[in-house]
Design a protein around this motif. Sequence first.
Motif, short mmCIF file in Angstrom:
data_model
loop_
_atom_site.label_atom_id
_atom_site.label_comp_id
_atom_site.label_asym_id
_atom_site.label_seq_id
_atom_site.Cartn_x
_atom_site.Cartn_y
_atom_site.Cartn_z
N TRP A 20 0.84 -1.20 0.00
CA TRP A 20 0.00 0.00 0.00
C TRP A 20 0.88 1.25 0.00
O TRP A 20 1.01 1.93 1.02
CB TRP A 20 -0.91 0.01 1.22
N PRO A 21 1.49 1.60 -1.13
CA PRO A 21 2.37 2.77 -1.17
C PRO A 21 1.64 4.08 -0.84
O PRO A 21 2.29 5.05 -0.44
CB PRO A 21 2.92 2.77 -2.60
N GLU A 22 0.33 4.08 -0.96
CA GLU A 22 -0.42 5.30 -0.64
C GLU A 22 -0.39 5.60 0.86
O GLU A 22 -0.82 6.67 1.29
CB GLU A 22 -1.85 5.23 -1.17
N THR A 23 0.15 4.68 1.68
CA THR A 23 0.30 4.95 3.12
C THR A 23 1.57 5.73 3.43
O THR A 23 1.70 6.29 4.52
CB THR A 23 0.31 3.63 3.93
N ILE A 24 2.49 5.77 2.51
CA ILE A 24 3.78 6.43 2.76
C ILE A 24 3.62 7.89 3.19
O ILE A 24 4.29 8.32 4.14
CB ILE A 24 4.71 6.28 1.54
N PRO A 25 2.72 8.68 2.57
CA PRO A 25 2.57 10.07 3.03
C PRO A 25 2.15 10.20 4.49
O PRO A 25 2.47 11.20 5.14
CB PRO A 25 1.49 10.63 2.10
N VAL A 26 1.48 9.20 5.04
CA VAL A 26 1.10 9.24 6.46
C VAL A 26 2.37 9.23 7.32
O VAL A 26 2.49 10.02 8.26
CB VAL A 26 0.17 8.06 6.83
N PHE A 27 3.31 8.38 6.98
CA PHE A 27 4.57 8.33 7.72
C PHE A 27 5.33 9.66 7.57
O PHE A 27 5.86 10.19 8.54
CB PHE A 27 5.44 7.17 7.22
#
Length: 72
Positions: A20-27
């Motif tokens: 789920w690369p779309e979670t990277i901005p959360v980090f």
Amino acid sequence: MKRKRLDDPDLPLEDLMAIWPETIPVFLRHKMLCVGCMVNPFHTVIDACLEYGLNVDDFFDELAEALNPAPQ
């Protein structure tokens, strides 16, 4: 093969970000250095939240929101 779950407490960060690369901005929004870290194959969301002093449940909610953003 068992399907990976975002809320799996044993899921390594490396797998989470690959699936789920779309979670990277959360980090990144939390200024977490997990993206590209050499330890992320061994750390989980729980480990990262403990390291950064974040609420685990709230962080999982943010990750889920990244996958299914609310309509604006």
